[in-house]
Write an enzyme that holds these catalytic residues in place. Structure first.
Site, PDB file in Angstrom:
ATOM      1  N   LYS A   1       0.844  -1.196   0.000  1.00 13.85           N
ATOM      2  CA  LYS A   1       0.000   0.000   0.000  1.00 13.85           C
ATOM      3  C   LYS A   1       0.878   1.246   0.000  1.00 13.85           C
ATOM      4  O   LYS A   1       1.881   1.308   0.716  1.00 13.85           O
ATOM      5  CB  LYS A   1      -0.914  -0.022   1.232  1.00 13.85           C
ATOM      6  CG  LYS A   1      -1.947   1.090   1.298  1.00 13.85           C
ATOM      7  CD  LYS A   1      -2.836   0.893   2.523  1.00 13.85           C
ATOM      8  CE  LYS A   1      -3.962   1.906   2.577  1.00 13.85           C
ATOM      9  NZ  LYS A   1      -4.869   1.651   3.729  1.00 13.85           N
TER      10      LYS A   1
ATOM     11  N   SER B   1      -9.390   1.628   2.565  1.00 15.04           N
ATOM     12  CA  SER B   1      -8.512   2.367   1.681  1.00 15.04           C
ATOM     13  C   SER B   1      -7.391   1.518   1.089  1.00 15.04           C
ATOM     14  O   SER B   1      -6.598   1.995   0.274  1.00 15.04           O
ATOM     15  CB  SER B   1      -7.885   3.539   2.447  1.00 15.04           C
ATOM     16  OG  SER B   1      -7.126   3.080   3.558  1.00 15.04           O
TER      17      SER B   1
ATOM     18  N   SER C   1     -10.021  -0.589   6.830  1.00 16.84           N
ATOM     19  CA  SER C   1      -9.401  -0.480   5.501  1.00 16.84           C
ATOM     20  C   SER C   1      -8.750  -1.748   4.990  1.00 16.84           C
ATOM     21  O   SER C   1      -8.325  -1.794   3.836  1.00 16.84           O
ATOM     22  CB  SER C   1      -8.377   0.656   5.495  1.00 16.84           C
ATOM     23  OG  SER C   1      -9.019   1.907   5.546  1.00 16.84           O
TER      24      SER C   1
END
Length: 482
Positions: free
Chosen positions: A64, A141, A165
């Site tokens: 990420k 996310s 997330s």
């Protein structure tokens, strides 16, 4: 092209590529070798090679874009933020642990802006695909890592989970997703959102890979986790040992898993023991009817199989009260973390996340100790039980949705996900639920979420693997996969 090929520019720019190195971490969408710029910011083959030997040898990681990768900048999903960064000299600890265990870093994957979203949208780079629900949002996310894993372009997605997330994209895309005990994996080298709740997590397509990633990373951040001294042993039932490496000697009461060590199929049974299960009807009311029906059916199947004998129905503090505390703390910390930068760069964010930060800037921080008090209330009820609930309030919402409906879904889901955030507990999303969707014979996936005592991360994965063997994909009879 330099080491960081994104160049800090906005939408429409080709994804950065790096020189080809050892091994291959998978193909692009459709097996064509194409790289989707909504999924990846920088990609290599691999981008960073892992140790020559180790338990994760042969695994590939989608990182990420919040974690530092040595020689590259960290963009946090915002081109203006990326443009102001310099390449970092060292890997984030969570990245280094996976590399040391032998995994390769395939590339740096997209994230929602500053990780302050659960949808998976990014106005600068586009919305990553959701292979399980092609017309649905991917969830965020940790949207890029989830999509990369679901597409088969990586085997491990390294993400973060503050308010869901990891769990939400895992739920929407039919993946395994683990939010770790707060503080159990170090966060050095991570762009924070709300440090009181920020945790490291992983997304995989199977339990075995998830267990291996957990084994390579857990226990190096302090064992019990950063939240434990604040919440205290007196709030968690019988005060069982917090040692994350201890054998699961007591097993899962009534759960059909006994003893420590390793199961026959290699899934480790270590971690803090769990003693029974709990459901909170007040929280389940937040789920959409199809999700609630699938959840109820799954629990009925587990009970019929003798895997859910010690199940308590509990009353937790009101969902709105818990979410109110969580959101106030998260907002105050998010604005404290990024507010100065946002004020200096007022046009850097898309409309949705910019509005969320404007709201956060006006939130009055709760009184000191408010979040700890809420956590203690929850722990006094749950003790060492595993709280069972859906990972999200719905299946993946339509990609074209948004506005008031999008905010309604976000709020309903956060009423479920905030419990783990407030308490610092680990939470595992197991891809075993399904709900009907129009125009498709296949159900849309939804995760079954196991929220365990702090330090029970590995035990949750072992338990989830056992239950998945029994359940596969279940839901109301009409929604079952044939």
């Amino acid at each position: 092209m330099g080491a960081d090929g994104d160049g800090g520019r906005g939408a429409g720019e080709p994804v950065g590529r790096e020189p080809v190195g050892r091994g291959s971490a998978g193909r692009g969408p459709g097996g064509t070798g194409a790289v989707d710029p909504t999924v990846w910011r920088v990609v290599g083959d691999p981008l960073v090679a892992g140790a020559v030997d180790g338990p994760l040898r042969g695994e590939s990681v989608a990182v990420k874009d919040l974690f530092a990768v040595a020689g590259h900048r960290t963009g946090a999903g915002v081109p203006a933020f990326l443009a102001q960064q310099r390449p970092t000299p060292a890997h984030a600890d969570a990245v280094r642990l996976l590399l040391d265990a032998g995994a390769d870093v395939r590339g740096i994957a997209r994230t929602d802006e500053l990780a302050y979203s659960l949808a998976g949208r990014n106005p600068h780079h586009g919305t990553p695909p959701n292979p399980a629900v092609p017309d649905g949002l991917p969830g965020g996310s940790s949207s890029g890592p989830a999509a990369a894993v679901a597409l088969g372009e990586a085997t491990i997605g390294l993400g973060t989970d503050t308010g869901g997330s990891v769990r939400v994209p895992a739920s929407y895309q039919g993946l395994w997703g683990l939010r770790t005990t707060h503080g159990s994996v170090p966060v050095a080298g991570l762009v924070p959102l709300a440090p009181a709740f920020d945790t490291v997590g992983w997304l995989t397509r199977d339990a075995r890979t998830l267990a291996a990633a957990a084994d390579a990373s857990l226990g190096v951040g302090g064992g019990r986790g950063a939240r434990d001294d604040a919440v205290g042993d007196d709030a968690v039932g019988d005060g069982a040992a917090w040692d994350d490496g201890a054998a699961w000697d007591d097993g899962v009461r009534g759960g059909g898993v006994r003893g420590g060590g390793v199961r026959g199929d290699g899934v480790p049974l270590s971690g803090r023991p769990v003693r029974g299960f709990a459901v909170a009807p007040g929280l389940l009311a937040e789920a959409e009817p199809g999700v609630r029906a699938a959840f109820d059916h799954a629990l009925s199947c587990l009970a019929a199989a003798g895997l859910l004998e010690d199940l308590a129905v509990v009353g937790l503090p009101g969902a709105d009260d818990l979410l109110g505390v969580f959101r106030a703390v998260q907002a105050a910390e998010a604005w404290g973390t990024h507010g100065d930068w946002i004020m200096r760069n007022p046009d850097a964010l898309g409309a949705d996340v910019a509005a969320r930060f404007r709201w956060a800037s006006n939130v009055t921080p709760p009184a000191p100790g408010t979040a700890v008090a809420a956590a203690r209330q929850v722990e006094a009820v749950l003790g060492d039980r595993v709280l069972l609930l859906p990972s999200a309030s719905s299946a993946a919402p339509p990609r074209a949705g948004g506005g008031p409906d999008g905010e309604r879904v976000r709020t309903a889901t956060m009423r479920l996900t905030c419990v783990a955030g407030l308490t610092g507990r680990p939470a595992l999303s197991v891809p075993v639920l399904g709900v009907e969707r129009s125009g498709s014979w296949a159900p849309a996936p939804v995760g079954l979420c196991l929220v365990g005592p702090r330090g029970s991360d590995r035990a949750l994965v072992a338990l989830g693997a056992l239950w998945a063997e029994e359940l596969r994909t279940v839901g109301p009879p009409a929604a079952k996969r044939s």
